[in-house]
Design a protein around this motif. Structure first.
Motif, PDB file in Angstrom:
ATOM      1  N   VAL A   1     -10.785  -2.475  -0.004  1.00  0.00           N
ATOM      2  CA  VAL A   1     -11.390  -1.567  -0.981  1.00  0.00           C
ATOM      3  C   VAL A   1     -10.460  -1.475  -2.189  1.00  0.00           C
ATOM      4  O   VAL A   1      -9.259  -1.240  -2.028  1.00  0.00           O
ATOM      5  CB  VAL A   1     -11.583  -0.168  -0.350  1.00  0.00           C
ATOM      6  CG1 VAL A   1     -12.236   0.785  -1.336  1.00  0.00           C
ATOM      7  CG2 VAL A   1     -12.402  -0.280   0.916  1.00  0.00           C
TER       8      VAL A   1
ATOM      9  N   LYS B   1      -8.613   0.297  -4.737  1.00  0.00           N
ATOM     10  CA  LYS B   1      -8.220   1.702  -4.763  1.00  0.00           C
ATOM     11  C   LYS B   1      -7.725   2.154  -6.126  1.00  0.00           C
ATOM     12  O   LYS B   1      -8.038   3.246  -6.570  1.00  0.00           O
ATOM     13  CB  LYS B   1      -7.119   1.941  -3.717  1.00  0.00           C
ATOM     14  CG  LYS B   1      -7.651   2.163  -2.325  1.00  0.00           C
ATOM     15  CD  LYS B   1      -8.196   3.565  -2.187  1.00  0.00           C
ATOM     16  CE  LYS B   1      -8.771   3.803  -0.804  1.00  0.00           C
ATOM     17  NZ  LYS B   1      -9.480   5.062  -0.717  1.00  0.00           N
ATOM     18  N   LYS B   2      -6.876   1.348  -6.748  1.00  0.00           N
ATOM     19  CA  LYS B   2      -6.273   1.792  -8.003  1.00  0.00           C
ATOM     20  C   LYS B   2      -6.260   0.656  -9.002  1.00  0.00           C
ATOM     21  O   LYS B   2      -6.065  -0.494  -8.632  1.00  0.00           O
ATOM     22  CB  LYS B   2      -4.826   2.241  -7.762  1.00  0.00           C
ATOM     23  CG  LYS B   2      -4.713   3.602  -7.159  1.00  0.00           C
ATOM     24  CD  LYS B   2      -3.309   3.878  -6.698  1.00  0.00           C
ATOM     25  CE  LYS B   2      -3.282   5.131  -5.831  1.00  0.00           C
ATOM     26  NZ  LYS B   2      -2.128   5.161  -4.958  1.00  0.00           N
TER      27      LYS B   2
ATOM     28  N   HIS C   1      -5.896  -3.421  -3.796  1.00  0.00           N
ATOM     29  CA  HIS C   1      -6.943  -3.451  -2.780  1.00  0.00           C
ATOM     30  C   HIS C   1      -6.303  -3.056  -1.455  1.00  0.00           C
ATOM     31  O   HIS C   1      -5.232  -3.529  -1.122  1.00  0.00           O
ATOM     32  CB  HIS C   1      -7.530  -4.858  -2.645  1.00  0.00           C
ATOM     33  CG  HIS C   1      -8.187  -5.355  -3.895  1.00  0.00           C
ATOM     34  ND1 HIS C   1      -9.523  -5.208  -4.130  1.00  0.00           N
ATOM     35  CD2 HIS C   1      -7.677  -5.979  -4.974  1.00  0.00           C
ATOM     36  CE1 HIS C   1      -9.818  -5.734  -5.299  1.00  0.00           C
ATOM     37  NE2 HIS C   1      -8.722  -6.215  -5.841  1.00  0.00           N
ATOM     38  N   LYS C   2      -7.001  -2.184  -0.726  1.00  0.00           N
ATOM     39  CA  LYS C   2      -6.401  -1.625   0.493  1.00  0.00           C
ATOM     40  C   LYS C   2      -7.350  -1.796   1.666  1.00  0.00           C
ATOM     41  O   LYS C   2      -8.564  -1.671   1.493  1.00  0.00           O
ATOM     42  CB  LYS C   2      -6.158  -0.139   0.217  1.00  0.00           C
ATOM     43  CG  LYS C   2      -5.372   0.602   1.245  1.00  0.00           C
ATOM     44  CD  LYS C   2      -5.131   2.002   0.707  1.00  0.00           C
ATOM     45  CE  LYS C   2      -4.284   2.815   1.618  1.00  0.00           C
ATOM     46  NZ  LYS C   2      -4.039   4.144   1.071  1.00  0.00           N
TER      47      LYS C   2
ATOM     48  N   ILE D   1      -8.752  -0.002   4.591  1.00  0.00           N
ATOM     49  CA  ILE D   1      -8.787   1.407   4.998  1.00  0.00           C
ATOM     50  C   ILE D   1      -9.304   1.572   6.425  1.00  0.00           C
ATOM     51  O   ILE D   1      -9.602   2.680   6.856  1.00  0.00           O
ATOM     52  CB  ILE D   1      -9.645   2.256   4.019  1.00  0.00           C
ATOM     53  CG1 ILE D   1     -11.025   1.626   3.846  1.00  0.00           C
ATOM     54  CG2 ILE D   1      -8.958   2.419   2.685  1.00  0.00           C
ATOM     55  CD1 ILE D   1     -12.018   2.547   3.202  1.00  0.00           C
TER      56      ILE D   1
ATOM     57  N   HIS E   1      -0.827   0.932   5.416  1.00  0.00           N
ATOM     58  CA  HIS E   1      -2.033   0.114   5.361  1.00  0.00           C
ATOM     59  C   HIS E   1      -1.723  -1.237   4.729  1.00  0.00           C
ATOM     60  O   HIS E   1      -0.772  -1.382   3.966  1.00  0.00           O
ATOM     61  CB  HIS E   1      -3.096   0.811   4.510  1.00  0.00           C
ATOM     62  CG  HIS E   1      -3.704   1.998   5.169  1.00  0.00           C
ATOM     63  ND1 HIS E   1      -4.729   1.898   6.071  1.00  0.00           N
ATOM     64  CD2 HIS E   1      -3.420   3.316   5.076  1.00  0.00           C
ATOM     65  CE1 HIS E   1      -5.053   3.098   6.488  1.00  0.00           C
ATOM     66  NE2 HIS E   1      -4.268   3.990   5.899  1.00  0.00           N
TER      67      HIS E   1
ATOM     68  N   ILE F   1      -2.078  -3.846   2.013  1.00  0.00           N
ATOM     69  CA  ILE F   1      -2.372  -3.728   0.581  1.00  0.00           C
ATOM     70  C   ILE F   1      -2.257  -5.097  -0.074  1.00  0.00           C
ATOM     71  O   ILE F   1      -1.360  -5.878   0.260  1.00  0.00           O
ATOM     72  CB  ILE F   1      -1.398  -2.717  -0.067  1.00  0.00           C
ATOM     73  CG1 ILE F   1      -1.874  -1.290   0.201  1.00  0.00           C
ATOM     74  CG2 ILE F   1      -1.274  -2.936  -1.563  1.00  0.00           C
ATOM     75  CD1 ILE F   1      -0.898  -0.237  -0.213  1.00  0.00           C
TER      76      ILE F   1
END
Ligand SMILES: [Zn+2]
Ligand SMILES: [Zn+2]
Length: 332
Positions: A146, A148-149, A157-158, A160, A191, A193
């Motif tokens: 996902v 994220k920032k 992208h993380k 989750i 997580h 990343i």
């Protein structure tokens, strides 16, 4: 004959004992460096290089082809979705992946706008277009990452997924007191990343030279004087003023310290492309170093990357800020 058999049996017995003892040592007696090695601590997680994600490109599917395939495989056609309680979904709903019409689309969460295609299995939200050219998949659990920032030079992208083996493995190493504290887990990178860089490293100009480079057409002095200036100022490390003084005292050459500074700048500009583009033989291990220097009283950052074996500097970068763009080194 009997004695050889006896000795062989003895050797086999001893070998078994040795194997058993080795196994015992490996399991229960940690070697010293293992016992004190704290590099397994989750605090060092930020310094570890993660695996790359799996990149899946988006390929548009044809629902009619998938429909026919279903019929061929199972010997019966795929039935449209049965809707209970007279519920309907908007007639213009179409699967963004395969183009299946609304008859084959499930309402996935009770009219809250999430749908699932019965033909291809794609889930989507109403009005959402699945046009992203690629999807990033966590290499540890297979979930889609996902975004994220959004940072200036990259997007984070993380993964989750709370059951991701990477996350659970890292979580198991966190101190129990941090786990109990509010937001204690946030101290660590747990997580998976991935940073997708949005800056194009290949458009960097490696050879842009300063505009103030003076020419080597000498009017008052000659090349020999310039070499004397460079020898005294650079090789012997004299200051500009001391170089000027030395030239006067030793050679009776009158030259201002401004002129010496200009010669040095010109020499630097001439030499830089040769130094930058020299084909240093590089090994497989590099070391990098960040420090700061003062340029005319203003703090600037400098990064070096060096071959660990030959110690030749194979890349460097100077910048007035520490963001990702400048700190990515263009290596020669
Ligand atoms: Zn579909
Ligand atoms: Zn994962």
């Amino acid at each position: 004959m009997d004695i050889i058999l006896y000795l062989l049996q003895l050797i086999q017995y001893q070998q078994k004992q040795i194997c058993w003892l080795l196994n015992f040592i490996c399991r229960y007696i940690p070697l010293k460096q293992w016992a004190f090695d704290d590099s397994h601590s989750p605090k060092y997680q930020n310094f570890k290089v993660d695996k790359l994600p799996v990149i899946k490109t988006f390929i548009k599917q044809d629902w009619q082809f998938l429909f026919e395939y279903y019929q061929w495989k199972y010997g019966r056609p795929l039935k449209p979705v049965q809707r209970r309680n007279g519920k309907t979904i908007p007639k213009d709903t179409v699967c963004p992946l395969c183009g299946a019409p609304h008859h084959f689309i499930y309402d996935n969460n009770g009219s809250n706008g999430q749908f699932q295609c019965k033909v291809c299995g794609q889930t989507f939200r109403s009005g959402e277009l699945v046009t992203t050219p690629s999807r990033l998949i966590c290499p540890h659990c297979g979930n889609t990452l996902v975004a994220k920032k959004d940072r200036k030079f990259f997007r984070i992208h993380k993964c989750i997924n709370p059951k991701c083996p990477y996350y659970l493995h890292n979580l198991s190493k966190v101190d129990s007191k941090d786990l109990k504290a509010d937001f204690g887990k946030n101290k660590y990178k747990l997580h998976y990343i991935y940073r997708e860089f949005t800056v194009d490293f290949f458009t960097m100009d490696l050879n842009s030279l300063p505009q103030n480079a003076s020419s080597l057409k000498f009017s008052r002095h000659n090349a020999h004087v310039m070499f004397l200036c460079l020898t005294l100022h650079i090789n012997l490390g004299l200051s500009l003023r001391k170089t000027s003084q030395a030239l006067k005292d030793l050679y009776n050459i009158s030259i201002s310290h401004h002129q010496i500074a200009n010669y040095c700048k010109t020499a630097a500009v001439c030499i830089k492309p040769f130094v930058d583009n020299y084909g240093y033989k590089t090994g497989s291990v590099f070391t990098a170093y960040e420090t700061y220097i003062k340029v005319r009283g203003i703090k600037a950052y400098i990064w070096f990357i060096m071959d660990a074996a030959s110690r030749s500097i194979i890349g460097y970068q100077v910048s007035d800020n520490r963001s990702v763009g400048p700190s990515s080194l263009p290596c020669v």
